[in-house]
Design a protein around this motif. Structure first.
Motif, short mmCIF file in Angstrom:
data_model
loop_
_atom_site.label_atom_id
_atom_site.label_comp_id
_atom_site.label_asym_id
_atom_site.label_seq_id
_atom_site.Cartn_x
_atom_site.Cartn_y
_atom_site.Cartn_z
N THR A 212 0.98 -1.07 -0.18
CA THR A 212 0.08 -0.12 0.05
C THR A 212 0.94 1.38 0.01
O THR A 212 0.74 2.21 -0.56
N GLY A 213 1.94 1.17 0.90
CA GLY A 213 2.77 2.14 0.86
C GLY A 213 3.56 2.72 -0.32
O GLY A 213 3.70 4.03 -0.71
N LEU A 214 3.89 1.72 -1.24
CA LEU A 214 4.50 1.89 -2.44
C LEU A 214 3.54 2.42 -3.48
O LEU A 214 3.73 3.13 -4.48
N THR A 215 2.16 2.02 -3.26
CA THR A 215 1.35 2.47 -4.24
C THR A 215 0.92 3.81 -3.95
O THR A 215 0.71 5.03 -4.87
N VAL A 216 0.71 4.47 -2.80
CA VAL A 216 -0.04 5.59 -2.45
C VAL A 216 1.02 6.76 -2.22
O VAL A 216 0.74 8.00 -2.24
N THR A 217 2.19 6.55 -2.13
CA THR A 217 3.57 7.26 -1.77
C THR A 217 4.21 7.77 -2.85
O THR A 217 4.86 8.73 -2.94
N ASP A 218 3.70 7.18 -4.23
CA ASP A 218 4.51 7.45 -5.53
C ASP A 218 4.27 8.89 -5.59
O ASP A 218 5.33 9.55 -6.01
N PRO A 219 3.25 9.59 -5.66
CA PRO A 219 3.04 11.02 -6.16
C PRO A 219 3.72 11.91 -5.10
O PRO A 219 4.24 13.16 -5.28
N HIS A 220 3.95 11.40 -3.93
CA HIS A 220 4.55 12.15 -2.69
C HIS A 220 6.06 12.12 -2.26
O HIS A 220 6.58 12.79 -1.76
N ALA A 221 6.57 10.90 -2.88
CA ALA A 221 8.04 10.81 -2.60
C ALA A 221 8.42 10.05 -3.74
O ALA A 221 8.94 8.92 -3.82
N THR A 222 8.39 10.83 -4.81
CA THR A 222 8.77 10.47 -6.12
C THR A 222 10.16 9.75 -6.11
O THR A 222 10.48 8.76 -6.78
N TYR A 223 11.23 10.66 -5.65
CA TYR A 223 12.69 10.12 -5.88
C TYR A 223 12.85 8.62 -5.08
O TYR A 223 13.41 7.75 -5.57
N VAL A 224 12.28 8.75 -3.91
CA VAL A 224 12.40 7.43 -2.99
C VAL A 224 11.73 6.36 -3.51
O VAL A 224 12.18 4.97 -3.46
N HIS A 225 10.53 6.53 -4.22
CA HIS A 225 9.52 5.63 -4.80
C HIS A 225 10.12 4.82 -5.91
O HIS A 225 10.66 3.55 -6.11
N HIS A 226 11.02 5.78 -6.68
CA HIS A 226 11.75 5.10 -7.85
C HIS A 226 12.84 4.41 -7.14
O HIS A 226 13.19 3.39 -8.05
N GLY A 227 13.53 4.79 -6.37
CA GLY A 227 14.81 4.04 -5.73
C GLY A 227 14.28 2.80 -5.23
O GLY A 227 14.91 1.65 -5.22
N LEU A 228 13.34 2.77 -4.58
CA LEU A 228 12.60 1.31 -4.04
C LEU A 228 12.17 0.24 -5.08
O LEU A 228 12.30 -0.65 -4.77
N THR A 229 12.02 0.90 -6.28
CA THR A 229 11.36 -0.27 -7.19
C THR A 229 12.41 -0.24 -8.41
O THR A 229 11.94 -0.83 -9.42
N HIS A 230 13.72 0.23 -8.18
CA HIS A 230 14.70 0.03 -9.33
C HIS A 230 16.05 -0.20 -8.66
O HIS A 230 16.17 0.30 -7.54
N GLY A 231 16.79 -0.72 -9.25
CA GLY A 231 18.33 -1.12 -9.02
C GLY A 231 18.55 -1.64 -7.45
O GLY A 231 17.75 -2.56 -7.32
N ALA A 232 19.48 -1.35 -6.78
CA ALA A 232 19.78 -1.59 -5.41
C ALA A 232 18.70 -1.68 -4.73
O ALA A 232 18.66 -2.65 -3.54
N GLY A 233 17.87 -0.62 -4.60
CA GLY A 233 16.75 -0.33 -3.53
C GLY A 233 15.83 -1.65 -3.71
O GLY A 233 15.38 -2.33 -2.95
N LEU A 234 15.53 -2.05 -5.01
CA LEU A 234 14.65 -3.11 -5.37
C LEU A 234 15.31 -4.61 -4.87
O LEU A 234 14.45 -5.20 -4.39
N VAL A 235 16.51 -4.56 -5.30
CA VAL A 235 16.93 -5.86 -4.63
C VAL A 235 16.78 -6.12 -3.38
O VAL A 235 16.76 -7.21 -2.87
#
Length: 339
Positions: A212-235
């Motif tokens: 839920t957090g990854l879904t609803v916070t995308d517009p509010h924390a764009t940079y961190v959301h991208h980092g959590l869904t790509h690269g080292a953050g996603l791993v």
């Protein structure tokens, strides 16, 4: 380079506090939901018995976090404590109250007073991680840029609320896993299933809140959301999910003791994912590690202090935790005191 190393040390200290202190906060969470005086007597007795030897030690990590922030990244320290002083102050009040409630509940003989101290301990164990998580959410959302004044928007926003709820769920999960193992260790076999169920509930809550957090916070924390869904953050997030699945499997079997390590790994990996997601920023996207760093000389001394701490204090903490998890450190019983 020096500032980057110190920043990773800061993240490691936050992860250590989240893993160690989270267990105690989680125990307090289940204390709150244990029920009335009669129905909740046995779970609360186990919580008191399990927490007593080491519950104060985990504050070492918090003190270290503050020292590294203040000395290594004074701009970051000023930014965070200016914009987020209210949730951080509430978290500190919660720490004091939960410590006082836990320390005073057991020796108190009157039932009414025990209920008051127990309620203070339990409620503070819920609110403290929430406000700490809300503060981290305010940082991740980028709302605490340098020069930002204190306001409700800095921490009472979607990202902060989700981070606070995730912090509560993580502590509840950790506490239930450790109490499941402690119930078996202390021979309270009727409580093994009791806390195992709560460990699974905590794991499910983590998954639901995480998605839920990854879904609803995308517009509010764009940079961190991208980092959590790509690269080292996603791993790191995927590794945390694997550790979560391993914990739910281990806690139900004969090797439940290993579930303590995998449950801590879940929280540590999530903290590491957050750090990796917002690099090179301490506050996305307004304050990088290099911009927030102090002078070179204090940073080098911070590395020396960290190395000395690792050599002198680290082994002592490892031994202390190991003695506690192996049942060597046992609090005095009423019979011991009277004798």
């Amino acid at each position: 380079m020096t500032a980057t190393v110190v920043a990773w040390i800061l993240l490691a200290a936050i992860a250590a506090y989240a893993g160690g202190g989270g267990v105690d906060y989680g125990a307090g969470f289940w204390d709150l939901l244990a029920g009335g005086a009669e129905r909740g007597a046995r779970p609360r007795r186990l919580i008191d018995h399990a927490m007593a030897p080491v519950w104060e030690v985990n504050n070492v990590w918090l003190v270290f976090v503050l020292v590294v922030m203040w000395t290594g990244f004074p701009v970051f320290f000023q930014t965070v404590f200016t914009a987020l002083w209210l949730p951080l102050a509430l978290a500190v009040v919660g720490m004091v109250l939960r410590g006082a409630g836990f320390a005073l509940r057991k020796p108190t003989r009157r039932l009414a007073e025990r209920r008051v101290y127990g309620a203070v301990f339990a409620v503070a164990s819920l609110l403290t991680p929430f406000f700490l998580g809300a503060a981290l959410g305010g940082v991740a959302s980028g709302r605490v840029a340098p020069g930002t004044t204190a306001s409700a928007d800095a921490w009472a926003n979607t990202t902060s609320i989700m981070a606070g709820l995730l912090a509560v769920a993580a502590t509840a999960f950790l506490g239930a896993v450790f109490l499941t193992v402690d119930a078996r260790r202390f021979g309270a076999h009727d409580l093994v299933g009791y806390f195992r169920l709560r460990a699974r509930i905590g794991a499910a809550a983590l998954v639901v809140l995480g998605v839920t957090g990854l879904t609803v916070t995308d517009p509010h924390a764009t940079y961190v959301h991208h980092g959590l869904t790509h690269g080292a953050g996603l791993v790191l997030v995927l590794l945390a999910v694997a550790a979560l699945a391993a914990t739910t499997w281990l806690v139900a079997g004969p090797a439940a003791g290993w579930a303590r390590y995998t449950s801590v790994a879940v929280v540590v990996l999530l903290v590491a994912a957050w750090g990796a997601a917002q690099r090179p920023y301490l506050v996305p996207t307004s304050l990088t590690v290099q911009q927030a760093a102090g002078a070179t000389a204090p940073l080098r001394w911070m590395l020396i202090v960290a190395a000395v701490s690792l050599v002198l204090i680290g082994p002592a903490l490892v031994v202390l935790y190991r003695l506690d998890t192996h049942g060597v450190l046992e609090p005095l019983t009423d019979e011991d005191v009277s004798r």
